[in-house]
Design an enzyme around this catalytic site. Sequence first.
Site, short mmCIF file in Angstrom:
data_model
loop_
_atom_site.label_atom_id
_atom_site.label_comp_id
_atom_site.label_asym_id
_atom_site.label_seq_id
_atom_site.Cartn_x
_atom_site.Cartn_y
_atom_site.Cartn_z
CE LYS A 121 -14.58 12.32 1.22
NZ LYS A 121 -14.55 11.10 0.35
CB SER A 170 -10.96 9.80 0.92
OG SER A 170 -12.00 9.69 0.46
CB SER A 230 -13.46 6.90 -0.03
OG SER A 230 -11.98 6.79 -0.58
#
EC number: 6.3.5.7
Lengths: 490, 482
Positions: free
Chosen positions: A78, A158, A182
């Site tokens: 990420k 997210s 997330s």
Amino acid sequence: MAALTDLTIAQLSATLAKKEASAVEVADAHLGKLDEHRALNAFITETPDKAREMAKASDARRARGEAGLLEGVPLAIKDLFCTEGVQTTAASAILKGFVPPYESTVTANLWKSGAVMVGKTNLDEFAMGSSNMTSHFGGVENPWKRKGDNRKLVPGGSSGGSAAAVAAYMVPGSTGTDTGGSIRQPASFCGIVGLKPTYGRCSRWGVVAFASSLDQPGPFARTVEDTALMLQAMSGHDPKDSTSAPLPVPDFAAAARNPDIRGMRVGIPKEYRVDGTSEEIVTLWARGVDMLKAAGAEPVEVSLPHTKYALPAYYIVAPAECSSNLARYDGVRFGLRVPGKDLTELYENTRGAGFGKETRRRILIGTYVLSAGYYDAYYRKAQQIRALIARDFKQAFEKCDVLLTPTAPTAAFAAGDKMDDPVTMYLNDMFTIPASMAGLPGISVPAGLDKDGLPLGLQLIGRAFDEETLLRAAAALEKAAAFSGRATGY
Amino acid sequence: MSLIKGETGEWEIVLGLEVHAQVISDAKLFSGAPTTFGADPNTQVSLVDAAMPGMLPVINERCVEQAIRTGLGLNAKINLRSIFDRKNYFYQDLPQGYQISQYKDPIVGEGAVEIDLPDGKTRTIGIERLHLEQDAGKSLHDQHPSQTYVDLNRSGVALMEIVSKPDMRSADEAAAYLAKLRSIVRYLGTCDGNMDEGSMRCDVNVSVRRPGGELGTRCEIKNVNSIRFVKQAIEYEARRQIEVIESGGTIKQETRNFDSGRGETRSSRSKEDAQDYRYFPDPDLLPLIFTQEYVDQIRATLPELPDARKNRYIKDYGLSPYDAGVLTAEKETAEFFEAVAKGRDAKQAANLVTGDFFAMLKRRSATVETSPISAANLGKLLDLQADGTISGRIAKDLFVAMEETGKDPAVLVEERGLKQVTDTGAIEAAIKAVIDANPGQVAAYKAKPTMFGWFVGQVMKSTGGKANPKVVNELLKKVLDA
């Protein structure tokens, strides 16, 4: 033989160990998938050269007999984890072009265990969002589509890019971060496994901060065992993070390989039966209870009375911390600078241009709730609620060993939906936020498909620092659900 | 209580001080970067100090220990649990966009300090609290015509903010408080007290009121960086406030700066810019918790502090409170004095140190550490006088020689033949020579015995000051009165 990109982490490790493929071949196969599915926009930065170089080094280590836990396994990271020498953006214009001279503890741990980085994945800006739509680099497309409907769906957020990359078989595993859901919500939307560890299990050092008291790195993979393997490599005490727990790392993989849950008490919190949850999810949840019962667990009804306050309290605590954490993006030392006639204008121009709408909204909310005269009414009250939520869980865990709940109230929605009213978007995290507020570990396991053929996940929540029990229950649920769906048409 | 006379009557000044004292520590409060003063700009900056994305603070235990030591030295309550908060504001030299400080739960609570006033009296000044916080970086506005340069070397350095109660009533009291605080932290080794280098900085809260009346509105004068300036700033500000009130105005609470060149205070921030710091507990840091045993261990290592030392000098050495205060204000001076006084007459030692020795230091702008005369040599000088080797007059000359050469006085006495003459034969010869050479004076003495002193002087002169004055007196008397 199955394609290298179809293998799980455990299978890849075996293949590599038997020298049926080299790490370079494995990396190339996955880099090919990155090429093939670039349209999903799952990656902000692809690092093929670095991947090949790391894979080569991995092969050399293996030849020397020094293979680590994730030796030669390609992973996506990420783009909230700082990676030395590789652009790290947090999906924000304000950090575009920022190349950290340091490596986050979690990624450093992964590389130490032999893993290979193929790139940095897309996310909601500064991890603020539940759709990946707030990224400065554009939304991510969910590899899944509704039957007979070609509309693009969101992967959740997210950590949308990390979830989509695993669901699209571009990588067998990826890292995410979970502040209010997330990791778990995108895992549910993308039909994969996503694990948020206990707060303090994985170091936050080198992870761009959103809300420090809630942020927690964790893994995505396609099996429970794979998330356990990744967690094993990612976690451990880090003296550079004062909130990192000084605890040894248990054998998570062994726990995940032991789906024996006979006698385990599974709590079903009655407050999670809320309006707005899709009928199919309610049904799936009930089926999940039956599946665990059939595997020998004992379902117990429990109460978490303060659940309904979790979401509003979260949307005070998280923005408050974010408003302070994001103050450092001021155009002075790194990242974007938009000049102005004086210092104030430099700040205004830089932050106005550098932050997207949702980020600005949360900074404003956070600034407001911490202001003189509002602090007691908002921030203090929210912290009190947080303590009550933690107490709810503590009391519930006197009656049970894990909790079973839905992960998200709906399946993946279409790109552009829920964008008009931020609260509608925030409601996506109603089932994941309570565990975040209490710092507890949670895992989303794909448990079925809805009538449109979209994956739905169920969430298991464990006691603090008892990921082993959580993983055993997750493995049992995985085995019983026998989820075999696979995204097609992307 | 010292009152100020205004147009409409008398006024009392009410003062409270906030002192920022830089903690002596090799590393910063939350990072491992070094803290050396005077290093090249931006060479002592870690990733944490520059607030790079994802960086986290980790408390430096040494700084915690120093804060506890200081708290104990201020006779203050040590809080076993304290909290670090974020004080949020934007400025170019504040990389995080917030300062990590302690707001509601400081590490040290209430305490007390005894101050020594010029008239020899003492007063107790209350301490409100002491907390740990990060320093900001430094903005350099004079390096470029239109830009500001930022040096982050100081960013993240540990400071102790020591807040007094509003217990002071005059500029002298504030100066005495600051001097005592400086003395205490230097004794403790927790702050070097160097105001020139900014390791001790002072904000002064000033208000005025009718004697014993309601407290007035206060103004805060920021960053006053010497004891002299603190006095000047207070005197100016009190006068200003009295003039404003007496001419019918009101004081508005504000922050003011002291212009040391003009000796004035000036308003620095208008009310519209009033900052809302949005304090909240720093989620990157756990509450700071330690045990009473830990505090006790630190307490066991505390040195004798200036007040205790002063009382000991009065009691054991019989020194006056004034001399005792002067000698104990600086740890180095006290240690120097004790080395001189050891095994000798303490009062004589005190006279020599506070007299000729201090005058010499002042003349040379030296300190006890850079003094050309060592404590051991100064002690020997006292010994040479005590055992009659040299006279008091020679001692004065010898002191000058010691200052010039840095040599052992015994060696100088030998080299320069300064030994006192007690040999009566030699003195009698000198007396005879003086009398023989001055028959007229001898005659005059018979009529006027007060002339005696003149003869003593002549004999001393002819012996180069080395004759023992007591012996000269005795023998001369015998000869003249015979």
